[in-house]
Design a protein around this motif. Structure first.
Motif: not given
Length: 520
Positions: A298-308
């Protein structure tokens, strides 16, 4: 003859009564929402292109209304495209629409729903979400990770400063992906994965494949008896391979954290936290390694992509709108005390920057279609019948550009938020970049804190210009396919050290002084 007629009457009477009963019930029941006609078996699947699905659904809403239906193979679906109907679905009937559709790729990669994002709505989901909200995404925990965010943003500023001094154009798209993944990896795993050569390339290759498989179209999800197609195309094998690669990766991370000889660190990462909670066994569910792995995904998919992606859209929009760029920089320079680096406490003073971020999240919502929901029983929405097991797509992109909710919705105008109480925390349904209701993104505070820190320091430290020979009209806003709305072409800009900071003689190589011995 008479006996024959009586026999025929006895045989046909039940059929006639059944016909009239069905007709009467159909007339009295609310109708299904309108929608485009589909073909047998495949329904409307042939009319949809996954690359720009939210735009196609927005165009269909102009024909069929803000609530319309689709037939996706054998699965019914509805599309919500207005704040009014979003409120009905996400608030008034939140419990009815709190489930998730069971889709093969997502269930496999997210450990059969033993996490937050793609889990079905059940007791296990409620418990794991409560655990994550209290122990991972709480304000206290988000604050604990501020030193990681600040350190990594300083590293980025140093890198851009080197580009500026040698007149090298900065690829912000590449830089933001590296920054956001590094922050999340340090917060989640306690490692950076940017200075490890082959290991870094392997991790990013795995991550890109993971993203692709989350959005992959499996025929079996919509037409189960044609599921053999997924085997023939190799999609099932590909899914199994990337799952196994990540499962082994997570197990290595967990084993490293369980190693009694592991060097102690000052600040716990998320794996540490979850392993401690697993050991405590004080919850209504037993936290397994699969629960931990699901939450990490969840963290990898939701946080990395959206912030960038949001950071890229923010700088894209600001470079195309120099009036806003100048205004937000003046606020930062005037209220920031001419500091070389702005921390998260400094940023709370920047009301116009916060308005800019809200406007970015409105115009360039990184998840244009919120993660699909599914109804768990029959329901009436806007006067229409919604059957149980109907997939629900909420088109946040369309809602954020609804002319009935927003004045001049296509215009980038942050001032609209200065005297407005509208916020993105799930109570105002004209602005729902993180969703709303029970399924709202629990990590929104962490994501916004990172975004604010990145933008404030980019605008504080540098003046930004287009590369020579380009004008603002040359900067495109085309998007890549996928769940997250990424800019198609990289954003490359020229940075110049801001004059005040140059006068003060700031040395970016000394910005992280005092942290050089910090274990990363």
């Amino acid at each position: 003859m008479m006996s024959l007629l009586l026999l025929l009457l006895c045989l046909t009477l039940p059929l006639l009564l059944l016909f009239f009963f069905h007709k009467h019930r159909t007339i009295n029941n609310p109708p299904l929402p309108p929608g485009p006609r589909g073909l047998p078996i495949i329904g409307n699947l042939h009319q949809l292109d996954n690359s720009v699905l939210y735009l196609q659904l927005w165009k269909l809403s102009k024909i069929y209304g803000p609530l319309f239906s689709l037939q996706l193979g054998l699965r019914p679906a509805i599309v919500v495209s207005s704040p009014k109907i979003a409120r009905e679905v996400l608030k008034d009937n939140d419990l009815v629409f709190s489930d998730r559709p069971n889709l093969l790729g997502q269930q496999k990669l997210f450990y059969n729903g033993l996490e937050i994002v793609f889990s079905p709505y059940n007791d296990s989901w409620r418990e794991i979400r409560k655990i994550c909200v209290v122990h991972i995404f709480s304000s206290k925990r988000v604050s604990c990770f501020s030193s990681i965010r600040e350190f990594e943003v300083k590293q980025m500023i140093k890198k851009i400063s080197g580009h500026a001094s040698s007149s090298v154009v900065t690829n912000l798209s590449e830089l933001f992906i590296s920054l956001s993944s590094t922050i999340i990896c340090r917060i989640a795993f306690g490692r950076r994965y940017v200075d490890e050569g082959a290991e870094t390339k392997r991790f990013h290759k795995m991550f890109n494949e993971l993203q692709a498989m989350v959005t992959a179209f499996f025929v079996s999800d919509y037409i189960p008896f044609l599921g053999w197609v997924d085997k023939v195309t190799g999609l099932n094998t590909r899914l199994e391979r990337i799952f196994n690669e990540f499962d082994k990766f997570y197990q290595v991370v967990i084993d490293e954290h369980l190693d009694p000889n592991r060097q102690q660190v000052e600040e716990q990462d998320i794996v540490d936290v979850l392993l401690q909670l697993r050991k405590r066994r004080s919850f209504s569910i037993d936290i397994t390694y699969d629960h931990i792995k699901g939450v990490l995904t969840d963290l990898l998919i939701a946080a990395t992509d959206t912030t960038a992606a949001t950071s890229v859209w923010a700088m894209t929009t600001l470079i195309k709108n120099p009036r806003v760029m100048k205004k937000v920089q003046e606020e930062i320079w005037n209220l920031g005390g001419k500091k070389d680096f702005l921390d998260e406490d400094d940023i709370q003073k920047f009301s116009y920057l916060k308005a800019v971020i809200k406007e970015i999240l409105r115009l360039y919502v990184t998840t244009p279609l919120l993660v699909p929901r599914e109804s768990n029983k029959n329901c009436i929405i806007d006067g229409y019948q919604i059957p149980a097991k109907t997939i629900v797509y909420v088109n946040a992109w369309a809602i954020h550009r609804d002319p009935e909710a927003w004045k001049d919705p296509e215009e980038f105008y942050p001032e609209r938020f200065l005297d407005s109480a509208i916020d993105f925390r799930g109570q105002d349904f004209e602005l729902i970049p993180f969703g709303a209701g029970r399924r709202i993104c629990p990590g929104l505070h962490m994501g916004v804190a990172t975004l604010e820190l990145i933008l404030a320091n980019l605008l504080n430290s540098f003046d930004w210009e287009l590369p020579k020979g380009l004008v603002k009209e040359d900067i495109d806003t085309e998007v890549l396919p996928g769940i997250t709305q990424h800019k198609k072409n990289p954003l490359c800009l020229s940075a110049k050290r801001h004059m005040d900071l140059m006068t003060n003689g700031v040395k970016y190589e000394d910005m992280d002084k005092g942290r050089s011995n910090q274990k990363i």
